[in-house]
Design a protein around this motif. Sequence first.
Motif, short mmCIF file in Angstrom:
data_model
loop_
_atom_site.label_atom_id
_atom_site.label_comp_id
_atom_site.label_asym_id
_atom_site.label_seq_id
_atom_site.Cartn_x
_atom_site.Cartn_y
_atom_site.Cartn_z
N ARG A 1 -13.91 38.44 15.29
CA ARG A 1 -15.36 38.33 15.18
C ARG A 1 -15.84 38.86 13.82
N GLY A 2 -15.09 39.82 13.26
CA GLY A 2 -15.39 40.38 11.95
C GLY A 2 -14.77 39.59 10.81
N GLU A 3 -14.45 38.32 11.06
CA GLU A 3 -13.99 37.36 10.05
C GLU A 3 -12.61 37.67 9.48
N ALA A 4 -11.79 38.42 10.19
CA ALA A 4 -10.43 38.68 9.72
C ALA A 4 -9.59 37.42 9.89
N ASN A 5 -8.72 37.17 8.93
CA ASN A 5 -7.76 36.08 9.07
C ASN A 5 -6.31 36.59 8.98
N HIS A 6 -6.18 37.92 8.88
CA HIS A 6 -4.86 38.56 8.86
C HIS A 6 -4.98 39.86 9.65
N ILE A 7 -4.23 39.95 10.74
CA ILE A 7 -4.30 41.11 11.62
C ILE A 7 -2.89 41.63 11.88
N LYS A 8 -2.72 42.94 11.67
CA LYS A 8 -1.44 43.59 11.93
C LYS A 8 -1.59 44.49 13.15
N MET B 1 -1.69 50.90 16.21
CA MET B 1 -2.49 50.66 15.02
C MET B 1 -2.82 49.18 14.92
N ILE B 2 -4.08 48.87 14.69
CA ILE B 2 -4.51 47.50 14.45
C ILE B 2 -5.25 47.50 13.12
N GLU B 3 -4.77 46.69 12.19
CA GLU B 3 -5.35 46.62 10.85
C GLU B 3 -5.77 45.18 10.57
N ASP B 4 -6.96 45.02 9.98
CA ASP B 4 -7.42 43.68 9.65
C ASP B 4 -8.01 43.62 8.25
N ASN B 5 -8.21 42.41 7.77
CA ASN B 5 -8.81 42.19 6.46
C ASN B 5 -10.21 41.59 6.59
N GLY B 6 -10.89 41.92 7.67
CA GLY B 6 -12.22 41.37 7.94
C GLY B 6 -13.30 41.99 7.07
N ILE B 7 -14.53 41.77 7.49
CA ILE B 7 -15.69 42.21 6.69
C ILE B 7 -15.91 43.71 6.73
N GLY B 8 -15.21 44.40 7.60
CA GLY B 8 -15.35 45.85 7.67
C GLY B 8 -16.58 46.28 8.45
N ILE B 9 -16.76 47.58 8.51
CA ILE B 9 -17.85 48.16 9.27
C ILE B 9 -18.65 49.06 8.33
N LYS C 1 -13.88 45.51 3.12
CA LYS C 1 -12.49 45.92 2.87
C LYS C 1 -11.60 45.95 4.10
N GLY C 2 -12.10 45.52 5.25
CA GLY C 2 -11.27 45.52 6.45
C GLY C 2 -11.38 46.81 7.24
N THR C 3 -10.61 46.86 8.32
CA THR C 3 -10.68 47.99 9.25
C THR C 3 -9.29 48.33 9.76
N ILE C 4 -9.07 49.62 9.97
CA ILE C 4 -7.84 50.10 10.59
C ILE C 4 -8.24 50.97 11.78
N VAL C 5 -7.71 50.63 12.95
CA VAL C 5 -7.94 51.40 14.17
C VAL C 5 -6.60 52.02 14.56
N ILE C 6 -6.58 53.36 14.70
CA ILE C 6 -5.35 54.06 15.03
C ILE C 6 -5.58 54.92 16.27
N GLY C 7 -4.87 54.60 17.33
CA GLY C 7 -4.94 55.39 18.56
C GLY C 7 -3.63 56.10 18.79
N THR C 8 -3.71 57.38 19.14
CA THR C 8 -2.50 58.14 19.46
C THR C 8 -2.65 58.72 20.85
N MET C 9 -1.53 58.90 21.53
CA MET C 9 -1.55 59.52 22.85
C MET C 9 -0.17 60.03 23.24
N GLN C 10 -0.17 60.97 24.16
CA GLN C 10 1.06 61.53 24.69
C GLN C 10 1.64 60.53 25.69
N LEU C 11 2.88 60.14 25.48
CA LEU C 11 3.53 59.15 26.34
C LEU C 11 3.63 59.60 27.80
#
Length: 182
Positions: free
Chosen positions: A18-25, A40-48, A95-105
């Motif tokens: 929805r944020g116009e990313a065309n490359h998502i990791k 971790m989800i990283e994109d090259n979209g319009i950013g926030i 410049k895109g967005t990076i979302v990083i979630g961490t948790m105890q397994l």
Amino acid sequence: MMKEISMHILDVVTNSIRGEANHIKIKIKENHLKDWMVIMIEDNGIGIDKEMLDDIKNPFVTSRTLRKVGLGIPFFNQTCISCNGQLNILSKKGKGTIVIGTMQLSHIDKPPLGNMVTTLTSLITSYKDINIEYYHQVNQNEFDISTLEIKEALGEDVVLNHPKVYIQLKKIIEENITNLYE
């Protein structure tokens, strides 16, 4: 809250699109010896923009115009916090967005990873103009796949959402994700 981590991933990726990313990791790292997980989800979209980023974990803040509530990020944040982790979002407008979630397994409240096979197969085959890169590591075992590599291997004439391609792709992903845990 969402019952599976794969649903959180799907929500973030949908926001990226929805944020116009065309490359998502998408990267998932599980270390059972150290008892941690990173998503971790990283994109090259319009950013926030900064104002939205400052309030993005608030369920009453959303960029959508059809509804006034955005629960995906707040739920993901709460899942991470409930499992002795955290959710960080890095973004710059344009410049895109990076979302990083961490948790105890091993945390009792950690939801299962869920069906990453279907989630990933659906993402890869649903968006023909979006490159999806997926990397998953469990201890020392690794698996990665990319729509660019798939398209290169199959050639330009083959569409990824063709039923035969979908079935074969799903088998490959399922086999490789299963092998991660052996």
